[in-house]
Design a protein around this motif. Sequence first.
Motif, PDB file in Angstrom:
ATOM      1  N   TYR A   1       0.828  -1.213   0.000  1.00 42.52           N
ATOM      2  CA  TYR A   1       0.000   0.000   0.000  1.00 42.52           C
ATOM      3  C   TYR A   1       0.861   1.262   0.000  1.00 42.52           C
ATOM      4  O   TYR A   1       0.489   2.274  -0.598  1.00 42.52           O
ATOM      5  CB  TYR A   1      -0.950   0.002   1.191  1.00 42.52           C
ATOM      6  CG  TYR A   1      -2.137  -0.916   1.020  1.00 42.52           C
ATOM      7  CD1 TYR A   1      -3.032  -0.741  -0.036  1.00 42.52           C
ATOM      8  CD2 TYR A   1      -2.376  -1.968   1.905  1.00 42.52           C
ATOM      9  CE1 TYR A   1      -4.125  -1.576  -0.206  1.00 42.52           C
ATOM     10  CE2 TYR A   1      -3.472  -2.805   1.740  1.00 42.52           C
ATOM     11  CZ  TYR A   1      -4.343  -2.610   0.681  1.00 42.52           C
ATOM     12  OH  TYR A   1      -5.420  -3.440   0.504  1.00 42.52           O
ATOM     13  N   VAL A   2       2.006   1.217   0.664  1.00 39.43           N
ATOM     14  CA  VAL A   2       2.917   2.361   0.655  1.00 39.43           C
ATOM     15  C   VAL A   2       3.399   2.632  -0.771  1.00 39.43           C
ATOM     16  O   VAL A   2       3.509   3.793  -1.196  1.00 39.43           O
ATOM     17  CB  VAL A   2       4.122   2.133   1.595  1.00 39.43           C
ATOM     18  CG1 VAL A   2       5.162   3.245   1.420  1.00 39.43           C
ATOM     19  CG2 VAL A   2       3.671   2.078   3.046  1.00 39.43           C
TER      20      VAL A   2
ATOM     21  N   ALA B   1       0.576   4.252  -2.484  1.00 37.93           N
ATOM     22  CA  ALA B   1       0.407   5.585  -1.897  1.00 37.93           C
ATOM     23  C   ALA B   1       1.488   6.548  -2.374  1.00 37.93           C
ATOM     24  O   ALA B   1       1.235   7.757  -2.518  1.00 37.93           O
ATOM     25  CB  ALA B   1       0.433   5.489  -0.372  1.00 37.93           C
TER      26      ALA B   1
ATOM     27  N   ILE C   1      -1.865   7.077   2.201  1.00 37.56           N
ATOM     28  CA  ILE C   1      -2.050   5.673   2.597  1.00 37.56           C
ATOM     29  C   ILE C   1      -3.535   5.317   2.596  1.00 37.56           C
ATOM     30  O   ILE C   1      -3.950   4.278   2.061  1.00 37.56           O
ATOM     31  CB  ILE C   1      -1.454   5.423   4.002  1.00 37.56           C
ATOM     32  CG1 ILE C   1       0.061   5.280   3.932  1.00 37.56           C
ATOM     33  CG2 ILE C   1      -2.049   4.178   4.638  1.00 37.56           C
ATOM     34  CD1 ILE C   1       0.552   3.939   3.407  1.00 37.56           C
TER      35      ILE C   1
END
Length: 314
Positions: free
Chosen positions: A191-192, A195, A274
């Motif tokens: 996810y980072v 993001a 995020i």
Amino acid sequence: MKEKKLTIARYIFEIVLIIILSLMYYLNKPIHTPKILYIPKGSINQIITQLQHNNYDVSKLDSYLLRLIGSPQNGWIDLKTPLNTKADFLYKLTTSKAALQKVTLIPGETTYVFLNDLAKQLHLNAAKLLAEYKKQAPYPEGVFVPETYQIPIGMDEHTLVKLLLHLSMRRTKELSEKIFGLYNEKKWFHYVAVASIIQKESANTKEMPLVSSVIYNRLKKGMKLQMDGTLNYGKFSHKKVTPYRIRNDMSIYNTYKHKGVPKIPVCTVSVEAIRAAIFPAKTDYLYFVKSKSGTHKFTCNYSTHLANIRHATK
């Protein structure tokens, strides 16, 4: 009787002298520690136990000596030198405090640029900082949490990176547990990575869920992301992405050449980015372009996208 008293007095004197000499020897023993040392809150015994846990040469005797000298400071203390006598070390525990300097990591900045700026601010060696990060960090990018940190002045490169990673990973785990109820490192840093693209591409936080939706919509259709922001990695953080870079950059970050999301994040990310990566807006958007106002125009068909480009470049 008199001789007996003299003998006893001599023994007592010798014992006292031995104790004094032993104490002087003990207090003059060298002790090696970092110049900047963290002292946790707690009782004297708890502090000594923590120092022992960190492999510093302290003992129960130091607890008793500290009760005579005074209570240790808590927080970061500046010992001025990594080598002290035991007497100096115990005295500095009770009197020293480290000066702190605020440093801010802005969301969207790369670790490379941040550490180079940090080296200038704190008069440290940038190459050593980068080497320590590479050695200690679990991922090449996206590990540091953007916020303002209170950094003790005088900290060396190894300890500084260790501190920043500790604070960032603690914050990361807290955020993950708040959102998911647990911390799964592999899942979190996926996810980072998403993001980080959102962070680079969005004009503001309101756009982030929309940019996120474009990323996921393009992935579902098997389309390349083709986003310039992914080429603002590392030392290229603030470089304009040119057609030449797009054609010739062979890194994993070039989403014009490679499908999918780069396995390594492009930059550090905000909480908003995020959340957008985890909770994208529900749209059919596949394209967006920056308008003259600085925000983006989103569309789901290519012809409208081309019209938006023409209008933005007039």
